[in-house]
Design an enzyme around this catalytic site. Structure first.
Site, mmCIF file in Angstrom:
data_model
loop_
_atom_site.group_PDB
_atom_site.id
_atom_site.type_symbol
_atom_site.label_atom_id
_atom_site.label_comp_id
_atom_site.label_asym_id
_atom_site.label_seq_id
_atom_site.Cartn_x
_atom_site.Cartn_y
_atom_site.Cartn_z
ATOM 1 C CG ASP A 69 4.892 23.763 19.556
ATOM 2 O OD1 ASP A 69 4.784 22.529 19.438
ATOM 3 O OD2 ASP A 69 4.174 24.553 18.928
ATOM 4 C CG ASP A 138 -4.282 32.715 16.946
ATOM 5 O OD1 ASP A 138 -3.678 31.816 16.309
ATOM 6 O OD2 ASP A 138 -4.012 32.995 18.128
ATOM 7 C CG HIS A 140 -1.102 29.777 16.775
ATOM 8 N ND1 HIS A 140 -2.242 29.764 17.538
ATOM 9 C CD2 HIS A 140 -0.831 28.472 16.541
ATOM 10 C CE1 HIS A 140 -2.630 28.522 17.760
ATOM 11 N NE2 HIS A 140 -1.783 27.717 17.154
ATOM 12 C CD GLU A 145 -1.090 32.177 20.492
ATOM 13 O OE1 GLU A 145 -1.601 32.375 19.376
ATOM 14 O OE2 GLU A 145 -1.580 31.390 21.329
HETATM 15 C C1 F6R Z 1 1.634 22.370 17.467
HETATM 16 C C2 F6R Z 1 1.688 23.651 16.816
HETATM 17 C C3 F6R Z 1 0.497 24.499 16.625
HETATM 18 C C4 F6R Z 1 -0.610 23.797 15.852
HETATM 19 C C5 F6R Z 1 -1.806 24.713 15.698
HETATM 20 C C6 F6R Z 1 -2.949 24.035 14.972
HETATM 21 O O1 F6R Z 1 2.916 21.785 17.511
HETATM 22 O O2 F6R Z 1 2.746 24.021 16.438
HETATM 23 O O3 F6R Z 1 0.853 25.657 15.923
HETATM 24 O O4 F6R Z 1 -0.123 23.408 14.592
HETATM 25 O O5 F6R Z 1 -2.235 25.124 16.958
HETATM 26 O O6 F6R Z 1 -3.432 23.010 15.778
HETATM 27 P P1 F6R Z 1 -4.463 21.925 15.216
HETATM 28 O O7 F6R Z 1 -3.729 21.172 14.166
HETATM 29 O O8 F6R Z 1 -4.783 21.085 16.393
HETATM 30 O O9 F6R Z 1 -5.604 22.693 14.670
#
Ligand code: F6R
Length: 262
Positions: A69, A138, A140, A145
């Site tokens: 992303d 959450d 995601h 989301e």
């Molecule tokens: C980032 C991504 C997000 C993260 C998620 C967890 O490329 O795809 O889905 O993996 O927000 O983020 P952290 O690892 O910072 O808790």
């Protein structure tokens, strides 16, 4: 789905690095890595860099990478763009040149076609061999989301307030966290051949339990992993805390024939 309950984030990083290295050793120059950003994969990336610098890692010559992303609306040279982040945290230290590291293109004048172009680039590369994933509190996955279509492809999405708050730690304030992102869809992620979800810390326990043991539902985007034939979940003790079948997963892992690998 194989859930591997591990002691701590260091063990998660070690096993995560093992999976990446095993792929690069077996596929060599044709290996295609799918990379997540965020905090969770950083220890894995540091371990890969440590091994590379110690001379025990594989050669990354020819390896191609695709990020999950990208933020929309940051300046091209912003240090928190996912392009800059992945270069700094992994691909530059491994010696993988920028032209072999791909991400969704957030240029403002091409947003309407950015998703389609990224899907085409993924197909042209032959698809992702190993996709590293993190999970949001959450539920995601990438920036899909809750409510995202389980069949979605790469497209523009709007972040929830909760995710913007979570990611504010990388910026001066929450107001600087972009509202929009380009993200691989859940259907895109499912096309990768091996999905490796890394989960560490108590803050991920509820989301991980919902993803692994809850119903398949767009309300928990990461539950889409239940549809994939080859998923490895590497979870530390805190993240695995709410898994009802935790002891069974441990038993299965301990009894695994060595030839099976991850
Ligand atoms: C980032 C991504 C997000 C993260 C998620 C967890 O490329 O795809 O889905 O993996 O927000 O983020 P952290 O690892 O910072 O808790």
């Amino acid at each position: 789905m194989e859930v591997v309950p591990l002691a701590d984030a260091t063990e998660v990083a070690d096993r995560g690095a093992d999976v990446v290295e095993a792929l690069v050793r077996s596929r060599g120059q044709s290996a295609v890595l799918g990379l997540a950003t965020g905090s969770t994969p950083l220890p894995t990336y540091r371990e890969l860099i440590r091994r590379h610098e110690a001379g025990s890692g594989p050669s990354y010559d020819g390896v191609r990478c695709f990020t999950l992303d990208e933020y929309v609306g940051l300046a091209a040279d912003h240090p928190e763009s996912y392009r800059a982040t992945i270069a700094r945290e992994l691909t530059d230290p491994l010696g993988i040149p920028a032209d072999r590291v791909h991400g969704p293109d957030p240029a403002p004048d091409g947003l309407a076609t950015a998703g389609e172009r990224y899907e085409e680039a993924l197909v042209a590369a032959g698809g992702v061999d190993v996709q590293i994933l993190g999970i949001g509190a959450d539920g995601h996955l990438a920036f899909n989301e809750p409510g995202s279509s389980l069949a979605s492809l790469t497209r523009l999405k709007t972040l929830t307030e909760e995710t913007r708050r979570d990611n504010a730690r990388f910026f001066d304030s929450i107001d600087d966290v972009p509202r929009h992102v380009l993200t691989q869809g859940l259907g895109t992620i499912l096309r990768a051949r091996h999905l490796v979800l890394l989960a560490t810390g108590a803050g991920k326990a509820a989301a991980l339990a919902a993803a692994v043991e809850g119903p398949l539902s767009a309300s928990c985007p990461a539950s889409v992993l239940q549809l994939h034939p080859h998923v490895t979940v590497l979870a530390d003790a805190a993240a695995a805390e709410k898994l009802a079948r935790r002891d069974h997963y441990r038993e299965v892992y301990d009894a695994k024939p060595p030839w099976q690998g991850l």
